[in-house]
Design an enzyme around this catalytic site. Structure first.
Site, PDB file in Angstrom:
ATOM      1  N   CYS A 145      30.371  45.729  70.964  1.00 41.84           N
ATOM      2  CA  CYS A 145      31.434  44.865  70.442  1.00 41.84           C
ATOM      3  C   CYS A 145      31.836  45.280  69.032  1.00 41.84           C
ATOM      4  O   CYS A 145      31.122  44.979  68.061  1.00 41.84           O
ATOM      5  CB  CYS A 145      30.980  43.406  70.459  1.00 41.84           C
ATOM      6  SG  CYS A 145      32.205  42.246  69.807  1.00 41.84           S
ATOM      7  N   CYS A 148      32.505  42.348  66.667  1.00 40.35           N
ATOM      8  CA  CYS A 148      31.279  41.694  66.197  1.00 40.35           C
ATOM      9  C   CYS A 148      30.579  42.510  65.115  1.00 40.35           C
ATOM     10  O   CYS A 148      30.091  41.960  64.125  1.00 40.35           O
ATOM     11  CB  CYS A 148      30.298  41.494  67.359  1.00 40.35           C
ATOM     12  SG  CYS A 148      31.003  40.773  68.849  1.00 40.35           S
ATOM     13  N   ASP A 149      30.504  43.823  65.312  1.00 38.58           N
ATOM     14  CA  ASP A 149      29.587  44.636  64.510  1.00 38.58           C
ATOM     15  C   ASP A 149      30.234  45.694  63.625  1.00 38.58           C
ATOM     16  O   ASP A 149      29.541  46.340  62.828  1.00 38.58           O
ATOM     17  CB  ASP A 149      28.585  45.336  65.442  1.00 38.58           C
ATOM     18  CG  ASP A 149      27.733  44.346  66.221  1.00 38.58           C
ATOM     19  OD1 ASP A 149      27.486  43.246  65.689  1.00 38.58           O
ATOM     20  OD2 ASP A 149      27.318  44.667  67.347  1.00 38.58           O
TER      21      ASP A 149
END
Length: 320
Positions: A145, A148-149
């Protein structure tokens, strides 16, 4: 012995646990089948159980570990009276009410649960490369992701595996943070749409490794590189990246609902937007099992709230 309920929740990620909190607070005494840990990476609590720090979930300005966040969700659901069972649903019958659900390997006898309504929140699984140490390196350099990261890889060299729209989108997004992004693709052409291809091919921060496959991860405590093999020449090289984003697709966890609920061509449960209603009256779906676009903890949680309110109102109109 068959257990009866008004609301049965199948799945326990952010969507399912939010649905549990809302239905429990509505005094509907929900029962949740949270699943079981498996060797293939399945975890009660969903994909956040396999992540490290979560920095984009509202309310945690300093971030929070994924497992800790899901533990808090679970405790909150239990506080309001959710009956949580650490078992995996293996068969359902939605042909008539009350709905029937079995757990375990023996599905020949009486159903384990019958319920007036069901909320499906079984999520989706990111397809992985299947390499050694892959699971242990998730959150330590390996990710599925970018949203997300990506923030964690400022000014670092990273790579993306894949050749579709998702891979091109992730790679383009990651150039906001990384100094260089290498797209590793097993073919010599992309299957992404032309607009997404052009965006990636014209980005000066993106390079391509064609006809190439990742064959191993390098590094001990965290990712320090990947070994890449050219599938035409059989030559290998170590790419010194600190992050690898796997973008080869997702698979919704909908096998047991085949023939029971309408799904799209990729297997995602079809819901009647903007609600959580499925093709069967009294069965609702939320989270990544019906969302192939956003796939965020916060959107899954929001859809769990929608499913809970839909179920509560449906029960009031049709059962209570």
């Amino acid at each position: 012995m068959t257990k009866k309920s008004d609301v049965l929740i199948i799945g326990s990620g952010p969507a399912g646990l939010t649905a549990a909190i809302y239905t429990a607070r509505a005094s509907l005494d929900p029962v949740m089948l949270e699943g079981e840990p498996s060797s293939t990476g399945d975890q009660p609590g969903g994909q956040l159980m396999l992540t490290t720090e979560v920095e984009n979930f509202p309310g945690f300005p300093s971030g929070i570990m994924g497992p800790e966040l899901m533990s808090s969700f679970r405790k909150q659901a239990e506080r309001f009276g959710t009956d949580i069972e650490t078992v995996k649903a293996t068969k359902v019958d939605f042909s008539e009410r009350p709905f029937k659900v079995w757990v375990g390997s023996d599905t020949s006898g009486a159903p384990t649960h019958i319920s007036e309504s069901v909320i499906v929140s079984t999520g989706a699984k990111a397809l992985m490369l299947g390499l050694d140490r892959e699971t242990e390196l998730i959150g330590k350099g390996v990710s599925t992701c970018a949203t997300c990261d990506g923030f964690f890889f400022k000014d670092q060299e990273i790579a993306v595996v894949g050749g579709g729209d998702s891979a091109m989108e992730e790679a383009s997004f990651l150039t906001k943070f990384a100094s260089k992004v290498t797209i590793i693709h097993r073919r010599d052409s992309l299957r992404a749409s032309k607009i997404m291809q052009d965006r990636a091919l014209n980005n000066p921060k993106i390079e391509f490794l064609w006809n190439s496959e990742v064959v191993s991860y390098e590094g001990d405590a965290a990712l320090e590189g990947v070994t890449v093999r050219n599938n035409q020449t059989d030559e290998s090289q170590v790419l010194p990246v600190t992050g690898l984003f796997v973008a080869i697709g997702h698979k919704p966890n909908t096998t047991i609902f085949e023939g029971q609920l309408d799904t799209d061509e990729e297997g995602y449960i079809v819901t009647k937007s903007p609600s959580s209603y499925t093709s069967v009256e009294g069965v609702f779906a939320c989270g990544d099992v019906q969302d192939k676009t956003y796939r965020q903890a916060i959107t899954a949680s929001g859809s769990g709230c929608v499913a809970a309110i839909d179920a509560e109102r449906w029960l009031e109109a049709n059962v209570h």
